[in-house]
Every structure is written in structure tokens, then in C-alpha cells.
Design a protein around this motif. Structure first.
Motif, PDB file in Angstrom:
ATOM      1  N   ARG A   1       3.128  -9.969  12.644  1.00 60.99           N
ATOM      2  CA  ARG A   1       2.406  -9.744  13.897  1.00 60.99           C
ATOM      3  C   ARG A   1       1.942  -8.285  14.034  1.00 60.99           C
ATOM      4  N   ALA A   2       2.648  -7.371  13.350  1.00 59.18           N
ATOM      5  CA  ALA A   2       2.274  -5.955  13.414  1.00 59.18           C
ATOM      6  C   ALA A   2       1.144  -5.613  12.446  1.00 59.18           C
ATOM      7  N   GLY A   3       0.755  -6.568  11.603  1.00 57.75           N
ATOM      8  CA  GLY A   3      -0.332  -6.326  10.658  1.00 57.75           C
ATOM      9  C   GLY A   3       0.118  -5.837   9.305  1.00 57.75           C
ATOM     10  N   ILE A   4       1.393  -5.900   9.029  1.00 61.82           N
ATOM     11  CA  ILE A   4       1.924  -5.530   7.707  1.00 61.82           C
ATOM     12  C   ILE A   4       1.762  -6.723   6.779  1.00 61.82           C
ATOM     13  N   VAL A   5       1.381  -6.448   5.521  1.00 58.34           N
ATOM     14  CA  VAL A   5       1.137  -7.532   4.571  1.00 58.34           C
ATOM     15  C   VAL A   5       1.899  -7.284   3.274  1.00 58.34           C
ATOM     16  N   ALA A   6       2.107  -8.346   2.515  1.00 55.36           N
ATOM     17  CA  ALA A   6       2.745  -8.222   1.208  1.00 55.36           C
ATOM     18  C   ALA A   6       1.923  -7.290   0.333  1.00 55.36           C
ATOM     19  N   GLY A   7       2.604  -6.429  -0.415  1.00 59.45           N
ATOM     20  CA  GLY A   7       1.930  -5.448  -1.255  1.00 59.45           C
ATOM     21  C   GLY A   7       1.890  -4.067  -0.632  1.00 59.45           C
ATOM     22  N   ASP A   8       2.094  -3.985   0.686  1.00 57.89           N
ATOM     23  CA  ASP A   8       2.187  -2.676   1.330  1.00 57.89           C
ATOM     24  C   ASP A   8       3.444  -1.958   0.836  1.00 57.89           C
ATOM     25  N   GLU A   9       3.358  -0.630   0.770  1.00 61.03           N
ATOM     26  CA  GLU A   9       4.502   0.175   0.331  1.00 61.03           C
ATOM     27  C   GLU A   9       5.045   0.961   1.518  1.00 61.03           C
ATOM     28  N   VAL A  10       6.301   0.759   1.821  1.00 57.92           N
ATOM     29  CA  VAL A  10       6.929   1.421   2.956  1.00 57.92           C
ATOM     30  C   VAL A  10       7.282   2.858   2.592  1.00 57.92           C
ATOM     31  N   LEU A  11       6.873   3.807   3.455  1.00 61.80           N
ATOM     32  CA  LEU A  11       7.169   5.221   3.226  1.00 61.80           C
ATOM     33  C   LEU A  11       8.211   5.754   4.208  1.00 61.80           C
ATOM     34  N   ALA A  12       8.066   5.420   5.480  1.00 61.53           N
ATOM     35  CA  ALA A  12       8.956   5.991   6.490  1.00 61.53           C
ATOM     36  C   ALA A  12       9.073   5.073   7.692  1.00 61.53           C
ATOM     37  N   ILE A  13      10.186   5.220   8.397  1.00 63.17           N
ATOM     38  CA  ILE A  13      10.399   4.545   9.664  1.00 63.17           C
ATOM     39  C   ILE A  13      10.676   5.612  10.712  1.00 63.17           C
ATOM     40  N   ASN A  14       9.878   5.596  11.779  1.00 65.26           N
ATOM     41  CA  ASN A  14       9.958   6.624  12.821  1.00 65.26           C
ATOM     42  C   ASN A  14       9.884   8.029  12.242  1.00 65.26           C
ATOM     43  N   GLY A  15       9.009   8.197  11.241  1.00 58.13           N
ATOM     44  CA  GLY A  15       8.755   9.508  10.668  1.00 58.13           C
ATOM     45  C   GLY A  15       9.764   9.978   9.657  1.00 58.13           C
ATOM     46  N   LEU A  16      10.802   9.231   9.406  1.00 61.82           N
ATOM     47  CA  LEU A  16      11.820   9.617   8.432  1.00 61.82           C
ATOM     48  C   LEU A  16      11.709   8.758   7.174  1.00 61.82           C
ATOM     49  N   LYS A  17      11.770   9.414   6.027  1.00 61.00           N
ATOM     50  CA  LYS A  17      11.652   8.721   4.742  1.00 61.00           C
ATOM     51  C   LYS A  17      12.708   7.632   4.631  1.00 61.00           C
ATOM     52  N   VAL A  18      12.324   6.518   4.058  1.00 57.84           N
ATOM     53  CA  VAL A  18      13.248   5.413   3.849  1.00 57.84           C
ATOM     54  C   VAL A  18      13.306   5.093   2.368  1.00 57.84           C
ATOM     55  N   THR A  19      14.485   4.749   1.875  1.00 62.30           N
ATOM     56  CA  THR A  19      14.664   4.401   0.467  1.00 62.30           C
ATOM     57  C   THR A  19      14.874   2.900   0.334  1.00 62.30           C
ATOM     58  N   ALA A  20      14.694   2.405  -0.872  1.00 59.81           N
ATOM     59  CA  ALA A  20      14.888   0.975  -1.117  1.00 59.81           C
ATOM     60  C   ALA A  20      16.327   0.571  -0.850  1.00 59.81           C
ATOM     61  N   VAL A  21      17.265   1.432  -1.256  1.00 53.05           N
ATOM     62  CA  VAL A  21      18.683   1.110  -1.080  1.00 53.05           C
ATOM     63  C   VAL A  21      19.041   1.038   0.399  1.00 53.05           C
ATOM     64  N   GLY A  22      18.451   1.931   1.213  1.00 53.73           N
ATOM     65  CA  GLY A  22      18.828   1.978   2.620  1.00 53.73           C
ATOM     66  C   GLY A  22      17.913   1.233   3.558  1.00 53.73           C
ATOM     67  N   PHE A  23      16.951   0.488   3.031  1.00 59.04           N
ATOM     68  CA  PHE A  23      15.945  -0.162   3.871  1.00 59.04           C
ATOM     69  C   PHE A  23      16.565  -1.134   4.870  1.00 59.04           C
TER      70      PHE A  23
END
Length: 605
Positions: A507-529
């Protein structure tokens, strides 16, 4: 009139392997280290001017077109004098040989075999696994003729197949090509066991080192074999071969008319959860000996090896087999009630998390299996014939038990299919509905339309309560924040693999294939997602920064909710005698719970 001794002698000669071997295959494996073999096949006298030979474009058990002919090189054709015959390639799996006069024809070709995971052909310095669909060409005009196969292999190798052994060593014979293509060969250095159960002979062949216990496997397979009587009246074979590959990563299994091949990573046998995966697969393939091999949908009878074989009943062929696999192990005492219910709970939970269940019917999924590719689109708009077929079988079983006051179950449907629709007859939707009506006195066409031809929507709590089962997420379960997106399985990747349809991320417009960089301006890692998402509460809005088509994108995502923990099935502490009777009629074991709904012991039939 009784046959005299002379007629018996004549018949024994006519039906000996050497006389009946009208189509002769040879395969040379003396230098297997480069995955290459030399194959030749000699056909009897051909009297037509054009002679067609084929290599199948798919193999039984995998309903997808495969590039099998890509492993063929150096094709040649010769007459009975050894003279070269002209030929041309006319299709991806077809060669046409030109003849000027009647003659036997010998076709030869080099074969590359390094496709272990597809369970079609694999040759190396330790073994060769040969499924005829990817190894041995055939001619349509000689498809029904008897065949022989002669292997030329290293001296220390041993050869096994569901086919009858011929003479000399490392040779096999079959009634026709259809038996050959459904009787793979395992040759090489292996561990071999023999055992008997219920008057039938079995062999177990392990190729590859691993942490398996062959003796335990034999014990459990022996127990499994005896439970076939819960569904069918007899066995469609006298001898059956389990071929098991302990591999470096390949996994999967394929059923055949007199054997199966099962592949698992070599150290995936000892832990209980791993062993259950293996023995459940063995049960699945064993059941296929009836369901798919002895009887199957009319769209698969006879097999057309050069084209797709369409049917809307693959869910019965595969999903119903999955449905029965745990039941036979439970009856045999190989699987505990706790393990059976945990497996069922996982299937129910997976179904509820799959948006595709609202879009596609199991009949449509069956017809679409030939073009199914999986991925993000599939989970959002499709169902799987195995998992959805399992649950459709469950719903049909419960409906039949209810309608017949526990006199008949879905097992009786498959018993009747085996009795009345054995290959080469085949069965269709109307045949299944006729059996259902005959057993219940009820027209199942409306049920079929609602649950098979339309996307199925089950009320699982109400359904399972008929058998006295209650669903819960456990005492420690709680509501957690849910984003509705998962990362790629690739290690360390932050690329989104799936975004669930109509979920928060969708609903937010995120699609498969997008690469996540940060949540609320803070970097996010695959392990901590996942942990980062759980730092928030249901209903919180978070800002997600992504790369989308190589451009920075920022979106606001309002988190949804999901229940933590895993779904659990327990006995209802207030279960009635009727519910307990339903449970036993369904699974064939006594009620295994105490008066608090807790499992008390391992139940057995």
C-alpha cells in the motif's frame, strides 16, 4: 484347456528378455569424469522413407518443458550395413532420418549429463543416474516394443533399476519405452540394502556419503509399506527401489512406476526435523506409485513426451499425495501425532499468509503448472498445487466424512480411482464427482465449483473443530508490527524478494526488487531488518529509504499487525465423543490428548 509343456516352453522363450529386446540401447560410461557418455540405440527394420526419433522435452513428475536435447551432440544414423544415413533436425527434441529402402537403423550420439538437481541425468567418476527422458531417444513407431539396455561401466560399479535385470551384468529389460522412461537407473559406487514387506521386495540404494542411517531407513520404510492398506487393496508392483542421493546441495524427489529417486544434502538426515523431511518425501513418492503412476488424470494418459500434458487435476495428483504422506507415517508410528499436527499447522499458517489464495483456484493452478515460474507475482496471485492441493484434499475429506457420518473418507475416493480408473484408462472431473456421489449420495458439483474451480476460502477453526482440534498461537504470543515485505534469500542482501499484495509495504508503493537503505533515516542491515521492524508498534508510521530502479525513493509506511510465534494445533479439552470419533475416522489413530487437550503419548494404529 490346460497348456501343454511345449506351449509353456514356447511362451517362456517368446517372453524371455533376449527375444523381446526389439529396441536395443547401449550406453558407454567408462570415462565418466567429464560427465560425457556415448549412447546408441538400434531399432528394428524400418519400412518407411522417413524415420523419426525423439528425445522427450519433459520428464514425468516435473510438469515443465526442459531443454533436454541441449545435452546431445555428434548425432549420427546408420543402416544395417553401417552406412551413414542422411538426417535433419526437425524440432527441439526430434531428428528425422531419410531412408531409401527397408533397414534397421542405429542412432548414436554423445550425451552430456551434469544435471543432478533436475533428476534427469548425472554422470561423474562415482556414479551415473539415468532417467530415460533425458538419456534415451525413442521412435514413436516402436514405442510399444520391448527394449533392452546395456551399460558399459567401470569395473567396480554396481547397477540398479526397477526394471528386470538382463544378461550380461549391467543390463536391463522392459516391456516398452514407457516402462523404460519410468524406470531410472542408478549405477556406481553405493550402499545397497534389501528388505521385504507385505510380500513385496524392496531395495534401498544410497549414493554419496552422508550422516544417514541406512538400517533405520529400512526399518521405517518397512513400517510405511504396510500402511498402504489404509487406502488401497493391493500393490501395483512386486519390487520397488528407493534411490537416495546424498549430495552437495541438490534436493528434491521424483516418483516412478517401480522406484523413486530422492535427493538431499549429505548431512541432512540425522537431525529429527531433517529426517522427517526425508522420510516424508519417501512416503510421498511411495504413495505416487498408486496416485499418478497406477492411476492418473486423463490428460496424462498416455504421456505425450513431446508436448505439455494439460489437466486441471494436478492438485489431486500432487496435493493429495502430500495430504496422505503424513497420515501413512502417523499410522505406521514413524511420525508422532505432535509432528503430524505441527506439519498441518505450518500448512494452514502458510496458506493464510499467501495472498494468491484469494486470486487463483487450484484447478487453474493445475492447468498453469506447465508455465509456473514462482517469485513475487506467484505468491501474490497464485497458489501451489502441492500446498493448496493438500488443503483442498483436507476440506474434501472432512466434507465426505461429515456427509457419510464417518462411513467414508477421501481414502475411499482414491481406492475407487485405483480400482476403476487404472492406466491406460485415466479419470476426469466427472469420474471423481461420480465416486463422491456414489459414496455420499450427494451431488458434489456445487462443492467442486466453490472449492476447486474457484479460489478456496476455508474457515480453519470451524473445519478443524470437527476433529476436536483447536487453533492458537500459544500463551506467549503477542501482536507484533508487520511490514509485509521480505528480503531476498541471498546472504546479506537488502533487496526485497516479496512484497505481499495489499500489505503495508504494498500500500505504501514499495515493490519487489527495491533495495532498503534506511528506516527513519538510520541505516538498516539485512541481519537486523526484522528486528528493526519489531522495534515499532502496530499502526506506527515509519519512513523507509530505498533504491528503486537505481533512484532514491522515500516512502511513509504504516505498519500492520501479525501474531508472533507459530500456529499450534491442540486437542479441545471439551472435545465430544463425536469429535473424537471424527478424529479417528480421519487419521486412523485413537484420540491422543488428555483432558486438558495436551498430547499424552505417541499414538499408533
Amino acid at each position: 484347456m490346460k497348456p501343454n509343456r511345449l506351449s509353456i516352453l514356447i511362451l517362456s522363450v517368446l517372453f524371455s528378455g533376449q527375444v523381446l529386446a526389439d529396441v536395443k540401447y547401449q550406453i558407454d560410461l567408462v570415462k565418466p569424469e567429464h560427465h560425457i557418455a556415448q549412447v546408441s540405440v538400434t531399432f528394428p527394420e524400418v519400412k518407411t522413407t522417413d524415420f523419426k526419433v525423439n528425445l522427450p522435452v519433459w520428464r514425468t513428475g516435473k510438469y515443465q518443458v526442459l531443454p533436454l536435447a541441449d545435452g546431445v551432440r555428434l548425432f549420427s544414423a546408420k543402416d544395417n550395413q553401417g552406412h551413414e544415413l542422411p538426417w535433419k533436425r526437425t524440432a527441439s527434441g526430434e531428428w528425422q532420418v531419410a531412408l531409401t529402402q527397408p533397414t534397421s537403423v542405429t542412432v548414436s550420439y554423445q550425451l552430456y549429463a551434469n544435471e543432478l538437481g533436475q533428476r534427469v541425468r548425472h554422470i561423474d567418476a562415482s556414479h551415473a543416474y539415468l532417467d530415460a527422458s533425458g538419456v534415451f531417444m525413442y521412435s514413436p513407431q516402436f514405442r510399444s516394443e520391448p527394449v533392452s539396455v546395456q551399460l558399459n561401466v567401470p569395473e567396480t560399479w554396481q547397477s540398479y533399476s526397477g526394471m528386470a535385470s538382463g544378461t550380461p551384468a549391467h543390463s536391463f529389460i522392459a516391456q516398452n519405452y514407457d516402462v523404460l522412461i519410468d524406470s531410472p537407473i542408478e549405477t556406481g559406487v553405493s550402499t545397497h540394502k534389501q528388505f521385504s514387506a507385505n510380500g513385496k521386495n524392496y531395495e534401498l540404494v544410497f549414493w554419496g556419503d552422508g550422516n544417514y542411517d541406512a538400517d533405520k531407513v529400512v526399518k521405517d520404510l518397512t513400517a510405511l509399506s504396510g500402511q498402504a492398506k489404509a487406502i488401497w487393496d493391493d500393490y501395483p508392483f512386486d519390487r520397488y527401489v528407493y534411490m537416495v542421493h546424498a549430495t552437495s546441495g541438490a534436493s528434491g524427489a521424483t516418483e516412478h512406476v517401480n522406484s523413486t529417486v530422492i535427493q538431499l544434502p549429505r548431512f541432512s538426515f540425522r537431525e529429527r526435523k531433517d529426517y522427517l523431511r526425508f522420510i516424508s518425501t519417501a512416503s510421498h513418492e511411495f504413495i505416487h506409485t498408486w496416485n499418478v503412476k497406477a492411476y492418473r488424470p486423463a490428460g496424462l494418459v498416455p504421456y505425450d513426451y513431446q508436448h505439455e500434458n494439460m489437466t486441471e487435476l494436478l492438485w489431486m495428483a500432487e496435493g493429495s499425495t502430500s495430504y496422505f504422506q503424513g497420515q501413512l507415517l502417523l499410522r505406521a508410528g514413524v511420525m508422532t501425532p505432535k509432528e503430524f499436527l505441527e506439519d498441518l499447522a505450518k500448512r494452514v499458517e502458510k496458506n493464510q499468509l499467501n495472498p494468491g489464495r484469494e486470486t487463483q483456484s487450484v484447478a487453474e493452478a493445475s492447468a498453469g503448472e506447465w508455465s509456473s515460474t514462482g517469485g513475487d507475482y506467484a505468491i501474490n496471485h497464485s497458489v501451489n498445487i502441492y500446498s493448496e492441493g493438500y488443503l483442498t484434499s483436507l476440506a474434501l475429506d472432512f466434507s465426505l466424512l461429515q456427509d457419510t457420518k464417518l462411513m467414508h473418507s477421501y481414502r475411499d475416493v482414491h481406492r475407487r480411482l485405483y480400482q476403476d480408473h487404472r492406466v491406460p484408462k485415466g479419470y476426469g472431473v466427472s469420474d471423481v464427482q461420480h465416486i463422491l456421489k456414489d459414496l455420499s449420495g450427494k451431488d458434489y458439483a456445487p462443492w467442486w465449483q466453490a472449492n476447486v474451480n474457484s479460489p478456496m476460502s476455508l474457515d480453519f477453526p470451524a473445519l478443524l473443530s470437527q476433529a476436536g482440534l483447536a487453533m492458537s498461537y500459544g500463551k506467549d504470543s503477542k501482536v507484533e508490527a508487520f511490514a509485509g515485505m521480505t528480503l531476498s534469500s541471498a546472504h546479506g542482501s537488502l533487496v526485497l524478494d516479496q512484497v505481499l499484495r495489499n500489505g503495508p509495504a504494498w500500500r505504501a508503493g514499495i515493490v519487489a526488487g527495491d533495495e532498503v537503505l534506511a528506516i527513519n533515516g538510520l541505516k538498516v542491515t539485512a541481519v537486523g531488518f526484522d528486528k528493526r521492524i519489531k522495534d515499532f508498534k502496530t499502526g506506527d508510521s515509519i519512513e523507509v529509504t530505498l533504491f528503486s530502479n537505481d533512484k532514491i525513493k522515500q516512502v511513509k509506511l504504516t505498519l500492520g499487525e501479525q501474531q508472533s510465534g507459530k500456529l499450534v494445533l491442540k486437542g479441545d479439552a471439551k472435545a465430544t465423543k463425536q469429535q473424537k470419533a471424527f478424529f479417528k475416522a480421519w487419521l486412523g489413530i485413537d484420540w491422543p490428548f488428555d483432558n486438558k487437550g495436551e498430547l499424552v503419548s505417541k499414538a499408533n494404529d
